[in-house]
Each structure stands twice: as C-alpha cells, then as structure tokens.
Scaffold this active site. Structure first.
Site: not given
Ligand code: TRP
Length: 350
Positions: A125, A209, A212
């Site tokens: 990240k 994967k 959202k």
C-alpha cells in the site's frame, strides 16, 4: 485433514472464533462466499463466534463519515440477512468497545518497527513515495488487529490468505508479551485460511479476484443486486466455446470456466466434481441458465432482506449496541488483567 475448529493446540483456552470485517462498502458475491457465508456456518458448529466490524481500521485511510456509517449498517444487514443470529453470535462495531484501542496501544509497545516494516500489505500500500503520506494508523494497523483477536483470547481466526501474515504477527505479539512479562496469558491463535473453494474471481477476467473496486459492474455480483441483475450478469459472464469437461484438472487453462463451476459448487454446497459430473459434455448455453437460477434462488432473498433491514437503521444500531455490550463484558476483564500485568495501577471502582 482434522477439523480446524476442533483441534485445540492451546488446551487451556476455550475455543473461540473471532474475525474482523472492514466496513469499506460494497458487498460482493466474493465477500458472501469467502467470509459472510463461512462465518455464518461457523455459528452452527458449537463454538462461540464473535464478529467485529472494524471501523477503527477503516479510518486508517480516509472515509467519508456518512458513507462509513452507511457501510457499517449495510455490512451488518448483509450478515443478518445471510443468517447470522445475533443471539448466538456477537456482532458489533469495534469503536463501541474502547478496549480495542487501549490494548492496541499496549501492543504498539510490544511490536517492533522491524516486524511492522515487513508486513507485505503495508509495503504494497505504500510502495515508493506513498509511504510519507500514509497515516501512522495504517502502519500500526496489524497491531490493532492483534488487539482485536487477543482481547477475546480467540483461538481461531477465519481469514483470507491475504491476512495470514497479520495473524502470524498476532502470534508473535502474544508470544513476546507472554515471554517479556513471564506469563501464559495470551493464546497463540490459529488462522483458519479460506480455501480456494471460496475464492471468487471476476466475471470478466477469471485470473483476477472479484472486487468492489473493479470499474466494470458486470465483473461482480453485488449482494444488493436484484434477481434480474444477477441473472443478466451471469448471462454476460465471460466464458469459452468448449463444453464442460469431466474433471477439474481439464479446466486448468480455462479460468473463467473454472470460476463459474466454483461459484456453482459453493452456492449449491456441493463439490466441484459433483457439478462436473452433472454438466460434463454440456456448453455454457446450458450451464449458465442453471447457474443463474441457483444464484437468484440463493442471493435474491438476501438482497431483499438487506433492503428491508436497511429501512430500519435504528433496529440495526440496537443489535450492534447489544453486541458491543456483550463483547465489552468479555474484553474488559482481559484488558484489565493485561494492564495489571504491565504494572499499571487499576484502582478505579466502576
Ligand atoms: N485486516 C482484516 C481484513 O482486511 C480485517 C480485520 C481486522 C481482522 N481485525 C481483524 C480479521 C481481526 C480477523 C481478525 O480483512
């Protein structure tokens, strides 16, 4: 393999399942099969189950306040609609039990900078220049996660593969605390890793994967999609022109086909070989309508029930308040004892 929930490496600790879920919005079929359904099923295995919506973790990156509140209620509605029984399981939001933040602080003083620097999620990240702009909370994220788990002396933590390293860190923190203070206070928690059977991939690209955050809404089934939407997304799902084979091995190079068979098996509660035994030799023209029917039959009632629950946010908040009271009753004595062990005076009468 032995049933992971009933193997007890830490015989002095009562088996207890704990997991945390980020209220970061937008529940998909992937969340349903990989977490929600799994967690709800565990409630029926004769073991205490505690599920925490980790709003304190969510704010390690910016969250719009109104959106966070909405997403937390929607996540709770998703669990309840999927069959979580708030009498048998504890469902609550983390920030209502202040012991999480307090034990998190203690663990910030147990965990080492070097351990945190090695966390792959942190590294992913904050690659390159982003590190300077990341919140301090994001760096400490895994230490708060350890607090979530150990505050309940949880013995088993169901998580996805991506969280395994954080559970290992939790074990390291427990072991260092026990060692430094010469106690046997925290259990060494077992991760219960999500199997490939519940990993749901994108309907547009079987190698990624289901997410959202994918820009294409057709790549995923949202738990809020109605029956027509669910059926149409399955009709449009990417496939290939070949018929279904007899064995899963023959699907090795057909990720989209494999994903749809996988979804069918997970929704039907059977194994993939049984699905192939039924459909071998048939093409997607025959398979997709059957999958669509199954998905609609399973998911549409959840979507309807979520909608109904969301009409009454006060009732959701009442359930979360009750869950937080019950969580607090377990957590507070464990926090108190931890602080006592570390040498802090605990003389207030509450
Ligand atoms: N980090 C987890 C995730 O992103 C969420 C989480 C927070 C969690 N606290 C936890 C999971 C404790 C299991 C146990 O999925």
């Amino acid at each position: 393999m032995a049933d992971p929930l009933h193997s007890a490496p830490q015989s002095t600790f009562t088996p207890r399942v704990f997991s945390g879920i980020q209220p970061s919005g937008g529940l998909t079929l992937g969340n349903y099969l990989g977490a929600i359904k799994r967690f709800v099923d565990m409630q029926d295995q004769g073991i205490e189950t505690i599920y925490c919506m980790v709003d304190l973790h969510a704010i390690t990156v910016w969250q719009d306040p109104a959106a966070l509140r909405h997403q937390t209620r929607e996540l709770a509605a998703g669990y309840l609609a999927a069959g979580l029984d708030p009498k048998r399981s504890i469902l609550f939001n983390q920030s209502q039990v202040s012991a999480h933040a307090e034990l998190g602080w203690v663990f910030n003083c147990v965990a080492r900078m070097g351990w945190m620097n090695r966390m792959t999620q942190w590294k992913d990240k904050t690659s390159g220049k982003d590190a300077e702009k990341a919140s301090l909370g994001l760096f400490a994220y895994p230490s708060l996660m350890a607090a979530d788990i150990l505050l309940y002396h949880a013995t088993h933590v169901p998580v996805g593969e991506d969280q395994k390293q954080h559970v290992e860190l939790t074990r390291d923190i427990a072991a260092k605390f026990n060692h430094d203070y010469k106690v046997d206070f925290f259990p060494i928690t077992e991760p219960v890793i999500e199997g490939a059977a519940t990993r749901v991939m994108s309907l547009r690209d079987g190698t990624r994967k289901m997410s959202k955050s994918d820009p294409s809404d057709n790549s995923r089934i949202n738990l809020t999609d109605d029956a027509d939407k669910i059926a149409s997304k399955i009709r449009k799902a990417k496939t290939d022109p070949e018929p279904l084979p007899e064995t899963m091995d023959a699907l090795a190079d057909r990720p989209e086909a494999r994903n749809l068979v996988n979804i069918y098996a997970a929704l039907a509660g059977t194994d993939k070989d049984a699905v192939l035994a039924e459909f071998a030799g048939q093409g997607f023209g025959a398979f997709k309508p059957r999958l669509a029917d199954l998905a609609v039959a399973t998911l549409a009632p959840i979507s309807v029930e979520m909608g109904r629950l969301m009409q009454d946010p006060a009732e959701i908040d009442r359930i979360l308040g009750d869950g937080a009271d019950r969580a607090d009753a377990i957590a507070t004595p464990i926090l108190d004892r931890t602080l006592e062990i570390t040498g802090m005076i605990r003389s207030r009468r509450r």
